[in-house]
Design an enzyme around this catalytic site. Structure first.
Site, PDB file in Angstrom:
ATOM      1  N   ASP A  68      73.404  79.658  56.141  1.00 29.40           N
ATOM      2  CA  ASP A  68      74.184  80.855  55.798  1.00 29.40           C
ATOM      3  C   ASP A  68      73.325  81.783  54.955  1.00 29.40           C
ATOM      4  O   ASP A  68      72.480  81.327  54.189  1.00 29.40           O
ATOM      5  CB  ASP A  68      75.453  80.464  55.006  1.00 29.40           C
ATOM      6  CG  ASP A  68      76.356  81.679  54.828  1.00 29.40           C
ATOM      7  OD1 ASP A  68      77.011  82.064  55.811  1.00 29.40           O
ATOM      8  OD2 ASP A  68      76.373  82.262  53.724  1.00 29.40           O
TER       9      ASP A  68
HETATM   10  N1  LIG Z   1      67.139  89.447  63.591  1.00 28.75           N
HETATM   11  C1  LIG Z   1      67.377  89.358  62.265  1.00 28.75           C
HETATM   12  N2  LIG Z   1      68.535  88.796  61.837  1.00 28.75           N
HETATM   13  C2  LIG Z   1      68.715  88.721  60.490  1.00 28.75           C
HETATM   14  C3  LIG Z   1      67.802  89.213  59.544  1.00 28.75           C
HETATM   15  N3  LIG Z   1      68.289  88.955  58.300  1.00 28.75           N
HETATM   16  C4  LIG Z   1      69.478  88.348  58.453  1.00 28.75           C
HETATM   17  N4  LIG Z   1      69.717  88.184  59.773  1.00 28.75           N
HETATM   18  C5  LIG Z   1      70.879  87.583  60.416  1.00 28.75           C
HETATM   19  C6  LIG Z   1      70.801  86.080  60.466  1.00 28.75           C
HETATM   20  C7  LIG Z   1      72.248  85.724  60.661  1.00 28.75           C
HETATM   21  O1  LIG Z   1      72.575  85.785  62.034  1.00 28.75           O
HETATM   22  C8  LIG Z   1      72.974  86.827  59.906  1.00 28.75           C
HETATM   23  C9  LIG Z   1      73.495  86.293  58.589  1.00 28.75           C
HETATM   24  O2  LIG Z   1      74.863  86.096  58.735  1.00 28.75           O
HETATM   25  P1  LIG Z   1      75.549  84.633  58.648  1.00 28.75           P
HETATM   26  O3  LIG Z   1      74.764  83.747  57.728  1.00 28.75           O
HETATM   27  O4  LIG Z   1      76.981  84.873  58.373  1.00 28.75           O
HETATM   28  O5  LIG Z   1      75.327  84.005  60.096  1.00 28.75           O
HETATM   29  P2  LIG Z   1      76.007  84.435  61.451  1.00 28.75           P
HETATM   30  O6  LIG Z   1      77.433  84.787  61.240  1.00 28.75           O
HETATM   31  O7  LIG Z   1      75.140  85.447  62.118  1.00 28.75           O
HETATM   32  O8  LIG Z   1      75.876  83.111  62.307  1.00 28.75           O
HETATM   33  P3  LIG Z   1      76.440  81.655  61.930  1.00 28.75           P
HETATM   34  O9  LIG Z   1      77.408  81.820  60.785  1.00 28.75           O
HETATM   35  O10 LIG Z   1      75.216  80.848  61.560  1.00 28.75           O
HETATM   36  O11 LIG Z   1      77.084  81.206  63.208  1.00 28.75           O
HETATM   37  O12 LIG Z   1      72.028  87.858  59.623  1.00 28.75           O
HETATM   38  C10 LIG Z   1      66.601  89.831  60.037  1.00 28.75           C
HETATM   39  O13 LIG Z   1      65.748  90.318  59.293  1.00 28.75           O
HETATM   40  N5  LIG Z   1      66.434  89.864  61.397  1.00 28.75           N
END
Ligand SMILES: Nc1nc2c(ncn2[C@H]2C[C@H](O)[C@@H](COP(=O)(O)OP(=O)(O)OP(=O)(O)O)O2)c(=O)[nH]1
Length: 191
Positions: A68
């Site tokens: 996260d």
């Molecule tokens: N491509 C890219 N993504 C980034 C960067 N910094 C942060 N992120 C993305 C990674 C994660 O997908 C998102 C952070 O949000 P979360 O931790 O809530 O995860 P998310 O909801 O995307 O997926 P998950 O909860 O793991 O199913 O931001 C970056 O520099 N490049």
């Protein structure tokens, strides 16, 4: 083989590039409800708790990796923007300030957390003009709507900053180096 409890493209890309054999399955949990129960907790504690909850939310025989990321600017936590207007508002709030990006990871086996690791990067946001913000979002919206901090560092997000302290993977959304160490300790990767 491990299970990545995530829908995150960035986390999948990191593991694929590192040569880790995994299957991705999104963790179905209410992050806001978990956070609501953590009033007063530090951001690193919240990110760690959410990473652990994600790792525990997926049932598998293999080790389950959860992660996260969250952003704090000026003592305020910023969620992902709901629309382009909110993305622009967040960027105006970030302008000229230091962004703390907390990325945590956790591994669960047989329904128990066996490893976890918090990490933080500090990103100095330069003064952003309204014109820059609009042009930036013309190029990066809606992709940056899925990213904490409203940026993809590997794309135009790099234009937001004049200084970054911390590990590149933590910025991308997961402290990959400690994750790989844990996978080696678990026998999932060769020493
Ligand atoms: N491509 C890219 N993504 C980034 C960067 N910094 C942060 N992120 C993305 C990674 C994660 O997908 C998102 C952070 O949000 P979360 O931790 O809530 O995860 P998310 O909801 O995307 O997926 P998950 O909860 O793991 O199913 O931001 C970056 O520099 N490049």
């Amino acid at each position: 083989m491990i299970v990545l409890a995530s829908k995150s493209a960035s986390r999948r890309t990191m593991l694929e590039a590192a040569g880790v054999q995994f299957e991705a399955r999104a963790a179905d949990l209410d992050e806001r409800a978990i956070e609501a129960g953590m009033a007063g907790a530090r951001p690193d504690q919240i990110a760690l708790a959410l990473a652990e909850a994600k790792a525990l939310a997926v049932t598998a025989d293999e080790p389950v990796l959860g992660s996260d990321s969250l952003v704090v600017v000026g003592n305020r936590r910023f969620d992902k923007p709901r629309d382009r207007a909110e993305a622009a508002e967040h960027l105006r709030q970030f302008s000229g300030k230091v962004m703390q990006l907390h990325s945590a990871a956790a591994i669960a086996k047989a329904g128990k957390v066996v490893w976890s690791h918090p990490a933080m990067a500090m990103l100095s946001v330069r003064e952003l003009s309204d014109d820059f913000i609009e042009r930036y979002l013309d190029a990066e919206w809606p992709e940056v709507g899925y990213c904490v901090g409203v940026f993809r560092i590997e794309a135009r997000g790099v234009q937001l900053f004049d200084r970054i302290e911390g590990d590149q993977f933590t910025v991308l959304g997961m402290p990959l180096l400690p994750v790989l160490g844990a996978l080696r300790d678990l026998g999932e990767l060769p020493q």
